[in-house]
Design an enzyme around this catalytic site. Structure first.
Site, PDB file in Angstrom:
ATOM      1  N   CYS A 113       0.816  -1.229   0.000  1.00 36.12           N
ATOM      2  CA  CYS A 113       0.000   0.000   0.000  1.00 36.12           C
ATOM      3  C   CYS A 113       0.842   1.268   0.000  1.00 36.12           C
ATOM      4  O   CYS A 113       0.293   2.367  -0.139  1.00 36.12           O
ATOM      5  CB  CYS A 113      -0.936  -0.003   1.198  1.00 36.12           C
ATOM      6  SG  CYS A 113      -1.860  -1.525   1.299  1.00 36.12           S
ATOM      7  N   HIS A 252      -3.168   6.988   2.612  1.00 39.21           N
ATOM      8  CA  HIS A 252      -3.670   5.703   2.125  1.00 39.21           C
ATOM      9  C   HIS A 252      -5.016   5.419   2.780  1.00 39.21           C
ATOM     10  O   HIS A 252      -5.171   5.575   3.998  1.00 39.21           O
ATOM     11  CB  HIS A 252      -2.652   4.608   2.451  1.00 39.21           C
ATOM     12  CG  HIS A 252      -3.181   3.227   2.230  1.00 39.21           C
ATOM     13  ND1 HIS A 252      -3.820   2.868   1.056  1.00 39.21           N
ATOM     14  CD2 HIS A 252      -3.202   2.128   3.025  1.00 39.21           C
ATOM     15  CE1 HIS A 252      -4.194   1.603   1.154  1.00 39.21           C
ATOM     16  NE2 HIS A 252      -3.842   1.137   2.338  1.00 39.21           N
ATOM     17  N   ASN A 282     -10.327  -0.237   0.457  1.00 39.78           N
ATOM     18  CA  ASN A 282      -8.864  -0.110   0.429  1.00 39.78           C
ATOM     19  C   ASN A 282      -8.353  -0.668  -0.912  1.00 39.78           C
ATOM     20  O   ASN A 282      -8.451  -1.865  -1.155  1.00 39.78           O
ATOM     21  CB  ASN A 282      -8.296  -0.903   1.609  1.00 39.78           C
ATOM     22  CG  ASN A 282      -6.782  -0.913   1.653  1.00 39.78           C
ATOM     23  OD1 ASN A 282      -6.109  -0.545   0.700  1.00 39.78           O
ATOM     24  ND2 ASN A 282      -6.233  -1.355   2.774  1.00 39.78           N
TER      25      ASN A 282
HETATM   26  N1  ACO Z   1     -18.437  -8.433   9.751  1.00 37.80           N
HETATM   27  C1  ACO Z   1     -18.897  -8.639  11.001  1.00 37.80           C
HETATM   28  N2  ACO Z   1     -18.102  -8.941  12.028  1.00 37.80           N
HETATM   29  C2  ACO Z   1     -16.787  -9.032  11.784  1.00 37.80           C
HETATM   30  C3  ACO Z   1     -16.246  -8.837  10.518  1.00 37.80           C
HETATM   31  C4  ACO Z   1     -17.127  -8.512   9.477  1.00 37.80           C
HETATM   32  N3  ACO Z   1     -16.715  -8.292   8.220  1.00 37.80           N
HETATM   33  N4  ACO Z   1     -14.910  -8.985  10.579  1.00 37.80           N
HETATM   34  C5  ACO Z   1     -14.619  -9.275  11.857  1.00 37.80           C
HETATM   35  N5  ACO Z   1     -15.753  -9.312  12.582  1.00 37.80           N
HETATM   36  C6  ACO Z   1     -15.900  -9.578  14.008  1.00 37.80           C
HETATM   37  C7  ACO Z   1     -14.758 -10.386  14.570  1.00 37.80           C
HETATM   38  O1  ACO Z   1     -14.972 -11.769  14.377  1.00 37.80           O
HETATM   39  C8  ACO Z   1     -14.790  -9.989  16.026  1.00 37.80           C
HETATM   40  O2  ACO Z   1     -15.790 -10.735  16.660  1.00 37.80           O
HETATM   41  P1  ACO Z   1     -15.547 -11.317  18.153  1.00 37.80           P
HETATM   42  O3  ACO Z   1     -15.331 -10.090  19.005  1.00 37.80           O
HETATM   43  O4  ACO Z   1     -16.819 -12.042  18.421  1.00 37.80           O
HETATM   44  O5  ACO Z   1     -14.336 -12.178  18.037  1.00 37.80           O
HETATM   45  C9  ACO Z   1     -15.267  -8.540  16.002  1.00 37.80           C
HETATM   46  O6  ACO Z   1     -15.862  -8.348  14.716  1.00 37.80           O
HETATM   47  C10 ACO Z   1     -14.163  -7.524  16.221  1.00 37.80           C
HETATM   48  O7  ACO Z   1     -13.092  -7.831  15.348  1.00 37.80           O
HETATM   49  P2  ACO Z   1     -11.765  -7.021  15.393  1.00 37.80           P
HETATM   50  O8  ACO Z   1     -10.809  -7.619  14.403  1.00 37.80           O
HETATM   51  O9  ACO Z   1     -11.311  -6.846  16.799  1.00 37.80           O
HETATM   52  O10 ACO Z   1     -12.260  -5.587  14.854  1.00 37.80           O
HETATM   53  P3  ACO Z   1     -11.483  -4.236  14.827  1.00 37.80           P
HETATM   54  O11 ACO Z   1     -12.277  -3.215  15.508  1.00 37.80           O
HETATM   55  O12 ACO Z   1     -10.038  -4.383  15.192  1.00 37.80           O
HETATM   56  O13 ACO Z   1     -11.543  -3.901  13.274  1.00 37.80           O
HETATM   57  C11 ACO Z   1     -10.221  -3.934  11.258  1.00 37.80           C
HETATM   58  C12 ACO Z   1     -10.931  -4.758  12.334  1.00 37.80           C
HETATM   59  C13 ACO Z   1     -11.264  -3.118  10.538  1.00 37.80           C
HETATM   60  C14 ACO Z   1      -9.549  -4.890  10.277  1.00 37.80           C
HETATM   61  C15 ACO Z   1      -9.189  -3.027  11.931  1.00 37.80           C
HETATM   62  O14 ACO Z   1      -8.351  -3.755  12.778  1.00 37.80           O
HETATM   63  C16 ACO Z   1      -8.324  -2.319  10.912  1.00 37.80           C
HETATM   64  O15 ACO Z   1      -8.778  -1.465  10.170  1.00 37.80           O
HETATM   65  N6  ACO Z   1      -7.039  -2.611  10.907  1.00 37.80           N
HETATM   66  C17 ACO Z   1      -6.122  -1.998   9.960  1.00 37.80           C
HETATM   67  C18 ACO Z   1      -6.301  -2.648   8.670  1.00 37.80           C
HETATM   68  C19 ACO Z   1      -5.526  -1.947   7.616  1.00 37.80           C
HETATM   69  O16 ACO Z   1      -5.209  -0.787   7.725  1.00 37.80           O
HETATM   70  N7  ACO Z   1      -5.229  -2.688   6.608  1.00 37.80           N
HETATM   71  C20 ACO Z   1      -4.617  -2.230   5.480  1.00 37.80           C
HETATM   72  C21 ACO Z   1      -3.224  -1.712   5.631  1.00 37.80           C
HETATM   73  S1  ACO Z   1      -2.141  -2.415   4.563  1.00 37.80           S
HETATM   74  C22 ACO Z   1      -2.878  -2.649   3.155  1.00 37.80           C
HETATM   75  O17 ACO Z   1      -3.647  -1.794   2.816  1.00 37.80           O
HETATM   76  C23 ACO Z   1      -2.612  -3.884   2.348  1.00 37.80           C
END
Ligand code: ACO
Length: 327
Positions: A113, A252, A282
């Site tokens: 990214c 990004h 993304n």
């Molecule tokens: N729909 C519904 N529920 C979901 C989903 C979904 N799509 N995905 C995960 N969940 C659930 C999980 O199972 C979890 O449930 P549980 O508590 O019962 O176990 C709950 O939601 C919370 O999951 P978390 O992973 O803790 O959610 P978080 O608030 O951390 O958000 C996210 C996840 C959006 C991925 C966040 O961590 C994030 O944005 N991280 C950065 C990602 C990023 O920037 N990536 C790209 C950078 S590099 C690149 O671009 C290649």
């Protein structure tokens, strides 16, 4: 004569098919509410027949058309992508052949990214070396082909698309500073497409690999809000400018909550941070050039105006970096 580089034209292109959060909730256990509140994403475009080289070729053609540049006047084509059509040839070679840029050398840049930021920095250096005068810098991805569509924690986050710029030689500097960083010790937080050894000379059984994108979401989230503000400050320091001197920040587009937190950490009005993640998700290396082109098309950014614009990428590698423009 000393020469510098200038962004002379911007364009973007996305595949036609739009997929809403509600569409995704038909095929996996997710909801519009979860995706919107956790990420800010509402839609994404998904390629149904076009590959990465097709999206990038479209961007290249649009850039040539928009700037009235004959293809044989290009000196180089850099394509940033983590989803190339092939391991070999490069996506940039395919684009070069497709548009008939017979005098251009072509090269892919692999920095996930951060790819567009890395490629733009390299292209700037090529022009500042006085060896080259004109080139295309394109970020393009078909991430849908490396997603595990059974994994809701990653499948909902990404989209396909491409964007790019024409970079030309100029007497005045438009790129004021850049700061690229890599931390290869944290590589395992984001991976895709491992190519395992499988020759008769390797020990068997061969290692089983997961071809799909895997991400330690929380770790990447924390990395972005910890390391990106420092990178932005370091870039500004090189140009002897302050956070408040920047007119717009184009980060990004990974998660709107990451952008909110970075704005807060920098103590800068959130309005200065442009976003379009709602429409595209993304798109990795494509996210910054798509955002840049949309801002130019809307008139928020005006090429040649001297507005100060910070472009910042972060992602797999881990890689991150910024380019500060006087656009
Ligand atoms: N729909 C519904 N529920 C979901 C989903 C979904 N799509 N995905 C995960 N969940 C659930 C999980 O199972 C979890 O449930 P549980 O508590 O019962 O176990 C709950 O939601 C919370 O999951 P978390 O992973 O803790 O959610 P978080 O608030 O951390 O958000 C996210 C996840 C959006 C991925 C966040 O961590 C994030 O944005 N991280 C950065 C990602 C990023 O920037 N990536 C790209 C950078 S590099 C690149 O671009 C290649």
């Amino acid at each position: 004569m000393i020469q510098f580089s200038k962004i002379s034209a911007t364009v973007h292109y996305t595949p036609e098919k739009k997929v809403t959060n509600d569409d995704l909730s038909q095929i996996m256990d997710t909801s519009d509410e979860w995706i919107r509140t956790r990420t800010g994403i509402a839609n994404r475009h998904i390629a149904t027949s076009e590959n990465t080289s097709d999206l990038c070729t479209k961007v290249a053609q649009l850039l040539l058309e928009k700037s009235n540049t004959p293809a044989d006047k290009l000196d180089f084509i850099l394509v940033a992508s983590m989803t190339p059509d092939y391991a070999m040839p490069s996506t940039a070679s395919l684009v070069q052949g497709n548009i008939g840029a017979s005098n251009a050398f072509a090269l892919d840049v692999s920095a996930a990214c951060s790819g567009f930021i890395y490629a733009l920095t390299l292209a700037d250096k090529l022009i500042c070396s006085n060896a080259y005068r004109k080139g295309l810098v394109i970020g393009g991805e078909v991430i849908s082909k490396i997603l595990n569509w059974n994994d809701r924690s990653t499948a909902v986050l990404f989209g396909d698309g491409a964007g790019g710029v024409l970079l030309t030689a100029d007497k005045k500097p438009y790129i004021l500073a850049e700061e690229l960083q890599t931390d290869g010790t944290r590589w395992s937080a984001l991976t895709a497409g491992e190519l395992p050894l499988h020759s008769p000379y390797s020990p068997s059984p061969f290692k089983e690999v997961n071809p799909y994108l895997q991400m330690a979401g929380r770790e990447i989230f924390d990395f972005a809000i910890r390391d990106i503000p420092k990178n932005i400050i370091a870039t500004l320091k090189k140009a002897k400018l302050d956070v408040a001197d920047v007119d717009y920040y184009l980060l990004h587009q990974a998660n709107v909550r990451i952008i909110d937190k970075i704005a807060k950490k920098l103590g800068t009005p959130r309005l200065k941070f442009l976003t379009n993640i709602e429409k595209y998700g993304n798109t990795s290396a494509a996210s910054i050039p798509i955002l840049l082109d949309e801002a130019v098309a809307k008139g928020t950014l005006i090429l040649g105006s001297g507005q100060k614009v910070m472009l910042t990428g972060f992602g797999g590698g881990l890689t991150w970096g910024s380019v500060l423009l006087s656009i």
